[in-house]
Write a protein that holds these residues in place. Structure first.
Motif, PDB file in Angstrom:
ATOM      1  N   CYS A   6       0.819  -1.212   0.000  1.00  0.00           N
ATOM      2  CA  CYS A   6       0.000   0.000   0.000  1.00  0.00           C
ATOM      3  C   CYS A   6       0.852   1.262   0.000  1.00  0.00           C
ATOM      4  O   CYS A   6       2.015   1.234   0.393  1.00  0.00           O
ATOM      5  CB  CYS A   6      -0.901   0.031   1.236  1.00  0.00           C
ATOM      6  N   ALA A   7       0.217   2.350  -0.418  1.00  0.00           N
ATOM      7  CA  ALA A   7       0.811   3.689  -0.344  1.00  0.00           C
ATOM      8  C   ALA A   7      -0.152   4.587   0.407  1.00  0.00           C
ATOM      9  O   ALA A   7      -1.371   4.459   0.269  1.00  0.00           O
ATOM     10  CB  ALA A   7       1.054   4.234  -1.741  1.00  0.00           C
ATOM     11  N   SER A   8       0.398   5.487   1.183  1.00  0.00           N
ATOM     12  CA  SER A   8      -0.433   6.453   1.909  1.00  0.00           C
ATOM     13  C   SER A   8      -1.017   7.434   0.904  1.00  0.00           C
ATOM     14  O   SER A   8      -0.292   8.025   0.102  1.00  0.00           O
ATOM     15  CB  SER A   8       0.422   7.187   2.946  1.00  0.00           C
ATOM     16  N   VAL A   9      -2.344   7.604   0.931  1.00  0.00           N
ATOM     17  CA  VAL A   9      -3.018   8.497  -0.008  1.00  0.00           C
ATOM     18  C   VAL A   9      -3.673   9.687   0.688  1.00  0.00           C
ATOM     19  O   VAL A   9      -4.066  10.650   0.031  1.00  0.00           O
ATOM     20  CB  VAL A   9      -4.054   7.746  -0.871  1.00  0.00           C
ATOM     21  N   ALA A  10      -3.802   9.622   2.010  1.00  0.00           N
ATOM     22  CA  ALA A  10      -4.393  10.735   2.760  1.00  0.00           C
ATOM     23  C   ALA A  10      -3.999  10.622   4.228  1.00  0.00           C
ATOM     24  O   ALA A  10      -3.707   9.540   4.717  1.00  0.00           O
ATOM     25  CB  ALA A  10      -5.914  10.730   2.629  1.00  0.00           C
ATOM     26  N   GLU A  88     -12.872  11.120  16.190  1.00  0.00           N
ATOM     27  CA  GLU A  88     -11.783  11.712  16.972  1.00  0.00           C
ATOM     28  C   GLU A  88     -10.619  10.756  17.177  1.00  0.00           C
ATOM     29  O   GLU A  88      -9.488  11.174  17.392  1.00  0.00           O
ATOM     30  CB  GLU A  88     -12.326  12.207  18.322  1.00  0.00           C
ATOM     31  N   LYS A  89     -10.859   9.467  17.087  1.00  0.00           N
ATOM     32  CA  LYS A  89      -9.792   8.467  17.231  1.00  0.00           C
ATOM     33  C   LYS A  89      -8.883   8.415  16.007  1.00  0.00           C
ATOM     34  O   LYS A  89      -7.841   7.772  16.047  1.00  0.00           O
ATOM     35  CB  LYS A  89     -10.403   7.079  17.460  1.00  0.00           C
ATOM     36  N   TRP A  90      -9.287   9.067  14.923  1.00  0.00           N
ATOM     37  CA  TRP A  90      -8.560   8.987  13.656  1.00  0.00           C
ATOM     38  C   TRP A  90      -7.564  10.112  13.446  1.00  0.00           C
ATOM     39  O   TRP A  90      -6.800  10.087  12.480  1.00  0.00           O
ATOM     40  CB  TRP A  90      -9.563   8.937  12.506  1.00  0.00           C
ATOM     41  N   ASN A  91      -7.525  11.111  14.325  1.00  0.00           N
ATOM     42  CA  ASN A  91      -6.604  12.244  14.148  1.00  0.00           C
ATOM     43  C   ASN A  91      -5.181  11.764  13.882  1.00  0.00           C
ATOM     44  O   ASN A  91      -4.633  10.964  14.637  1.00  0.00           O
ATOM     45  CB  ASN A  91      -6.597  13.140  15.390  1.00  0.00           C
ATOM     46  N   GLY A  92      -4.588  12.261  12.799  1.00  0.00           N
ATOM     47  CA  GLY A  92      -3.200  11.948  12.475  1.00  0.00           C
ATOM     48  C   GLY A  92      -2.974  10.625  11.777  1.00  0.00           C
ATOM     49  O   GLY A  92      -1.863  10.341  11.334  1.00  0.00           O
ATOM     50  N   ARG A  93      -3.984   9.786  11.665  1.00  0.00           N
ATOM     51  CA  ARG A  93      -3.813   8.489  10.993  1.00  0.00           C
ATOM     52  C   ARG A  93      -3.761   8.664   9.478  1.00  0.00           C
ATOM     53  O   ARG A  93      -4.336   9.584   8.929  1.00  0.00           O
ATOM     54  CB  ARG A  93      -4.962   7.544  11.321  1.00  0.00           C
ATOM     55  N   HIS A  94      -3.092   7.741   8.840  1.00  0.00           N
ATOM     56  CA  HIS A  94      -3.027   7.714   7.381  1.00  0.00           C
ATOM     57  C   HIS A  94      -4.080   6.758   6.840  1.00  0.00           C
ATOM     58  O   HIS A  94      -4.472   5.802   7.517  1.00  0.00           O
ATOM     59  CB  HIS A  94      -1.645   7.232   6.921  1.00  0.00           C
ATOM     60  N   LEU A  95      -4.495   7.013   5.618  1.00  0.00           N
ATOM     61  CA  LEU A  95      -5.347   6.101   4.865  1.00  0.00           C
ATOM     62  C   LEU A  95      -4.513   5.622   3.693  1.00  0.00           C
ATOM     63  O   LEU A  95      -3.840   6.411   3.028  1.00  0.00           O
ATOM     64  CB  LEU A  95      -6.612   6.807   4.383  1.00  0.00           C
ATOM     65  N   LEU A  96      -4.536   4.318   3.458  1.00  0.00           N
ATOM     66  CA  LEU A  96      -3.681   3.720   2.437  1.00  0.00           C
ATOM     67  C   LEU A  96      -4.515   3.053   1.352  1.00  0.00           C
ATOM     68  O   LEU A  96      -5.602   2.552   1.617  1.00  0.00           O
ATOM     69  CB  LEU A  96      -2.758   2.682   3.069  1.00  0.00           C
ATOM     70  N   ALA A  97      -3.961   3.036   0.145  1.00  0.00           N
ATOM     71  CA  ALA A  97      -4.594   2.352  -0.978  1.00  0.00           C
ATOM     72  C   ALA A  97      -3.607   1.327  -1.532  1.00  0.00           C
ATOM     73  O   ALA A  97      -2.393   1.571  -1.527  1.00  0.00           O
ATOM     74  CB  ALA A  97      -4.980   3.353  -2.063  1.00  0.00           C
ATOM     75  N   PRO A  98      -4.109   0.196  -2.004  1.00  0.00           N
ATOM     76  CA  PRO A  98      -3.217  -0.809  -2.600  1.00  0.00           C
ATOM     77  C   PRO A  98      -2.490  -0.240  -3.818  1.00  0.00           C
ATOM     78  O   PRO A  98      -3.102   0.458  -4.646  1.00  0.00           O
ATOM     79  CB  PRO A  98      -4.170  -1.931  -3.011  1.00  0.00           C
ATOM     80  N   LEU A  99      -1.197  -0.513  -3.918  1.00  0.00           N
ATOM     81  CA  LEU A  99      -0.395  -0.003  -5.030  1.00  0.00           C
ATOM     82  C   LEU A  99      -0.950  -0.435  -6.381  1.00  0.00           C
ATOM     83  O   LEU A  99      -0.905   0.328  -7.342  1.00  0.00           O
ATOM     84  CB  LEU A  99       1.062  -0.457  -4.896  1.00  0.00           C
TER      85      LEU A  99
END
Length: 183
Positions: A6-10, A88-99
């Protein structure tokens, strides 16, 4: 189950409103396609790695239900985030998509997650300047933080003015550093 590459997309900035909407910073040139309703993403950690459930060691798949642009980024709704308390638990987390679901970068471009560990070389003489240890997505663009062979830490903007060439295969970035940066 094989883990997806995966790559971080957001990156999630903060919750928005009371219905679980997330204010996100896009880390891709195509957020409206990659984060479109109906697409899937995976939960990431605060440092951009793929999050794995501690019990099952499986990644958590998330489903995009809504995306809309706002002045300073995007507002994203995930089916799995139902209210503000969860958001609120998601602050600072990345969202990833499969390459394999992302288009390949154009010639001279690179996925942001590939920057760490790349070698910076002088565009004129080819001498090693350092190794990228971190990058920051600022309003002006990416800023590369690097460690010199002597152990000093410095940074250079990842913009055309300073970056002459990016070689993904060789994991090298040819740069022209501003005068006096390493003095």
């Amino acid at each position: 189950m094989a883990l997806p590459d995966c790559a971080s997309v957001a990156r999630v900035r903060r919750p928005h409103g009371v219905r679980g909407e997330l204010a996100v910073e896009a880390l891709t040139d195509e957020p409206d396609a990659i984060l479109a309703p109906g697409r899937r993403v995976f939960q990431g950690t605060h440092d951009g790695a793929l999050w794995l459930d501690p019990k099952t060691r499986a990644p958590r798949e998330l489903h995009v239900t809504h995306l809309r642009p706002v002045k300073d980024g995007w507002l994203l709704t995930l089916a799995e985030v139902a209210d503000r308390t969860e958001a609120e638990k998601w602050n600072g987390r990345h969202l990833l998509a499969p390459l394999d679901e992302l288009s390949e970068p154009d010639e001279g471009e690179v996925f942001a997650h590939e920057l760490v560990g790349m070698t910076l070389v002088d565009a004129e003489g080819g001498a090693v300047i350092g190794e990228v240890i971190e990058f920051y997505d600022l309003p002006q663009g990416l800023l590369l933080e690097f460690r010199t062979p002597a152990g000093a830490v410095a940074s250079v903007p990842f913009v055309e003015e300073f970056v002459e060439d990016v070689d993904r295969e060789a994991r090298r970035i040819a740069v022209r550093l501003p005068e006096g940066l390493l003095d």
